[in-house]
Design a protein around this motif. Sequence first.
Motif, PDB file in Angstrom:
ATOM      1  N   LEU A 123       2.112   1.631  -3.481  1.00 46.90           N
ATOM      2  CA  LEU A 123       1.053   2.136  -4.350  1.00 46.90           C
ATOM      3  C   LEU A 123       0.983   3.662  -4.239  1.00 46.90           C
ATOM      4  N   SER A 173      -3.657  -0.977  -8.346  1.00 47.83           N
ATOM      5  CA  SER A 173      -4.870  -0.644  -7.583  1.00 47.83           C
ATOM      6  C   SER A 173      -5.739  -1.875  -7.400  1.00 47.83           C
ATOM      7  N   TRP A 174      -5.882  -2.659  -8.462  1.00 49.37           N
ATOM      8  CA  TRP A 174      -6.649  -3.902  -8.373  1.00 49.37           C
ATOM      9  C   TRP A 174      -5.984  -4.859  -7.387  1.00 49.37           C
ATOM     10  N   ALA A 186      -4.198  -4.074  -4.812  1.00 49.49           N
ATOM     11  CA  ALA A 186      -4.431  -3.586  -3.447  1.00 49.49           C
ATOM     12  C   ALA A 186      -5.788  -4.066  -2.935  1.00 49.49           C
ATOM     13  N   TRP A 191       0.839  -1.207   0.000  1.00 50.40           N
ATOM     14  CA  TRP A 191       0.000   0.000   0.000  1.00 50.40           C
ATOM     15  C   TRP A 191       0.872   1.254   0.000  1.00 50.40           C
ATOM     16  N   VAL A 228       1.715   6.524  -7.221  1.00 43.85           N
ATOM     17  CA  VAL A 228       0.870   7.661  -7.604  1.00 43.85           C
ATOM     18  C   VAL A 228       1.700   8.944  -7.607  1.00 43.85           C
TER      19      VAL A 228
END
Length: 158
Positions: A23, A135-136, A138, A20, A27
Amino acid sequence: MELPESVKVWSQFFHPAFMWILLGASVYTLYLGIQFRRARNGAEGVKEKKGKLREKHYTLSSILLALVVLGNLGGMAITYINNGKLFVGPHLLVGLGMLALFAASAALVPWMTKGNNLARNAHIVFNVGILGLFSWQALTGMQILFKIIGGLGGSDAA
């Protein structure tokens, strides 16, 4: 190698938390890349920061590549240590596919620095795809974690 039960239980939380964080870093790296592209194209307000943006984007991307590889391998190692096997399913396969895209995206950098627009566009497409898959990942990772927490045996733990 047999680990104490408490280490086995708590180790399962490291991979999701770490990923996370990565991720979020992805971004931010995307944001830096967009800002660098705007600066390279002469956008007012960011043009003077071009070199600094490029360096930050490049440095964070390099660190991110290494940490994503380590996080992916760590998740597989934790699953194997805790269960004696890997669970081949969408979460694992997409994670491995992401590693391939990360490597392909990084491999384009030498051509990008020489001004190759096809390499730049492929780099962008790969990284937007990675971000979507990440994202998927996560979300599916949280589903797996909730199954582990719920005591369903972690049969989908990778």
